[in-house]
Write a protein that holds these residues in place. Structure first.
Motif, PDB file in Angstrom:
ATOM      1  N   ALA A   1      42.845  32.881  32.196  1.00 53.69           N
ATOM      2  CA  ALA A   1      43.944  33.107  31.267  1.00 53.69           C
ATOM      3  C   ALA A   1      44.730  34.338  31.717  1.00 53.69           C
ATOM      4  CB  ALA A   1      43.394  33.300  29.851  1.00 53.69           C
ATOM      5  N   PRO A   2      45.999  34.440  31.320  1.00 55.81           N
ATOM      6  CA  PRO A   2      46.779  35.613  31.703  1.00 55.81           C
ATOM      7  C   PRO A   2      46.033  36.905  31.378  1.00 55.81           C
ATOM      8  CG  PRO A   2      48.197  34.002  30.657  1.00 55.81           C
ATOM      9  CD  PRO A   2      46.777  33.503  30.515  1.00 55.81           C
ATOM     10  N   GLY A   3      45.977  37.804  32.333  1.00 57.23           N
ATOM     11  CA  GLY A   3      45.289  39.080  32.158  1.00 57.23           C
ATOM     12  C   GLY A   3      43.827  39.071  32.540  1.00 57.23           C
ATOM     13  N   VAL A   4      43.251  37.905  32.835  1.00 55.43           N
ATOM     14  CA  VAL A   4      41.840  37.820  33.214  1.00 55.43           C
ATOM     15  C   VAL A   4      41.751  37.878  34.738  1.00 55.43           C
ATOM     16  CG1 VAL A   4      39.750  36.403  33.210  1.00 55.43           C
ATOM     17  CG2 VAL A   4      41.198  36.502  31.177  1.00 55.43           C
ATOM     18  N   GLY A   5      41.116  38.938  35.241  1.00 55.44           N
ATOM     19  CA  GLY A   5      40.930  39.098  36.675  1.00 55.44           C
ATOM     20  C   GLY A   5      39.468  39.014  37.052  1.00 55.44           C
ATOM     21  N   VAL A   6      39.201  39.064  38.353  1.00 57.61           N
ATOM     22  CA  VAL A   6      37.816  38.963  38.817  1.00 57.61           C
ATOM     23  C   VAL A   6      36.961  40.120  38.303  1.00 57.61           C
ATOM     24  CG1 VAL A   6      38.318  37.533  40.831  1.00 57.61           C
ATOM     25  CG2 VAL A   6      38.389  40.017  41.047  1.00 57.61           C
ATOM     26  N   ASP A   7      37.572  41.260  38.013  1.00 55.63           N
ATOM     27  CA  ASP A   7      36.805  42.389  37.483  1.00 55.63           C
ATOM     28  C   ASP A   7      36.364  42.175  36.041  1.00 55.63           C
ATOM     29  OD1 ASP A   7      37.052  43.696  39.905  1.00 55.63           O
ATOM     30  OD2 ASP A   7      38.830  44.824  39.280  1.00 55.63           O
ATOM     31  N   ASP A   8      36.919  41.148  35.385  1.00 53.49           N
ATOM     32  CA  ASP A   8      36.575  40.857  33.992  1.00 53.49           C
ATOM     33  C   ASP A   8      35.456  39.830  33.861  1.00 53.49           C
ATOM     34  OD1 ASP A   8      38.742  42.478  32.989  1.00 53.49           O
ATOM     35  OD2 ASP A   8      40.084  40.857  33.634  1.00 53.49           O
TER      36      ASP A   8
END
Length: 148
Positions: A107-114
Motif C-alpha cells: 500500500a502507499p507508504g509501505v516500504g521494505v523497512d516496514d
C-alpha cells in the motif's frame, strides 16, 4: 468530475470497500482453491475436475517474502515516462485460511523497512493508476497492527 472505478483485472477481486477481497475459484470435485482463477480444468494433478465455484479469499495472511521494485518495469506495466520513477514494495502473502501465496504491491507508504517475514498483513483495495476516464483499481498489501 468523478471518475468511474475500473478493475485492472476484471473478476479477480470485489469492488466494494468493506467487503473487499480477492476472488479465487474452488474446484467442486476436490475442493482445491486457486488464485488466479481457474475456469477450465483443475490444477490439482490428482483431480480431473472441470467445474469451479467462485470464492472470496482471506483478507489476512502473513508475509512470506518481500522486495522492492527499484526500476521502472517495461510494458505492459503502466507508468508515465514524464513522472519521476518511485520504487514500490512487492509482498508475497500466505493467505490465512487457504495457505495460498499471492503477490501484491505494498500500500502507499509501505516500504521494505516496514515488513518482516511472518508479519500479519491484510489485502486492501488500491489504485494502480488514473487516466482521463477511469481510476484503475487493484489490491494492495498493508501491515496489520497486532495487539497483545
Amino acid at each position: 468530475m468523478t471518475k468511474d472505478h475500473k478493475p485492472v483485472v476484471p473478476g479477480w477481486f470485489t469492488t466494494s470497500g468493506e467487503d473487499f477481497s480477492l476472488l479465487g475459484t474452488r474446484c467442486t470435485a476436490c475442493g482445491t482453491v486457486f488464485f488466479p482463477r481457474r475456469e477450465t480444468f483443475c490444477g490439482n494433478p490428482a483431480c480431473s475436475g472441470t467445474e469451479f465455484a467462485e470464492v472470496p479469499l482471506s483478507r489476512r495472511g502473513t508475509v512470506w517474502s518481500y522486495t522492492n521494485a527499484g526500476y521502472r518495469p517495461p510494458a505492459p506495466f503502466v507508468s508515465d515516462p514524464d513522472v519521476e520513477w518511485r520504487p514500490y514494495t512487492i509482498v508475497a502473502v500466505r493467505l490465512e485460511a487457504e495457505g495460498l501465496i499471492v503477490l501484491g504491491q505494498g500500500a502507499p507508504g509501505v516500504g521494505v523497512d516496514d515488513l518482516k517475514v511472518g508479519d500479519t498483513v491484510e489485502i486492501v483495495p488500491g489504485v494502480l493508476y488514473e487516466d482521463d476516464e477511469y481510476v484503475h483499481t487493484t489490491w494492495n498489501v498493508r501491515p496489520v497492527e497486532v495487539r497483545a
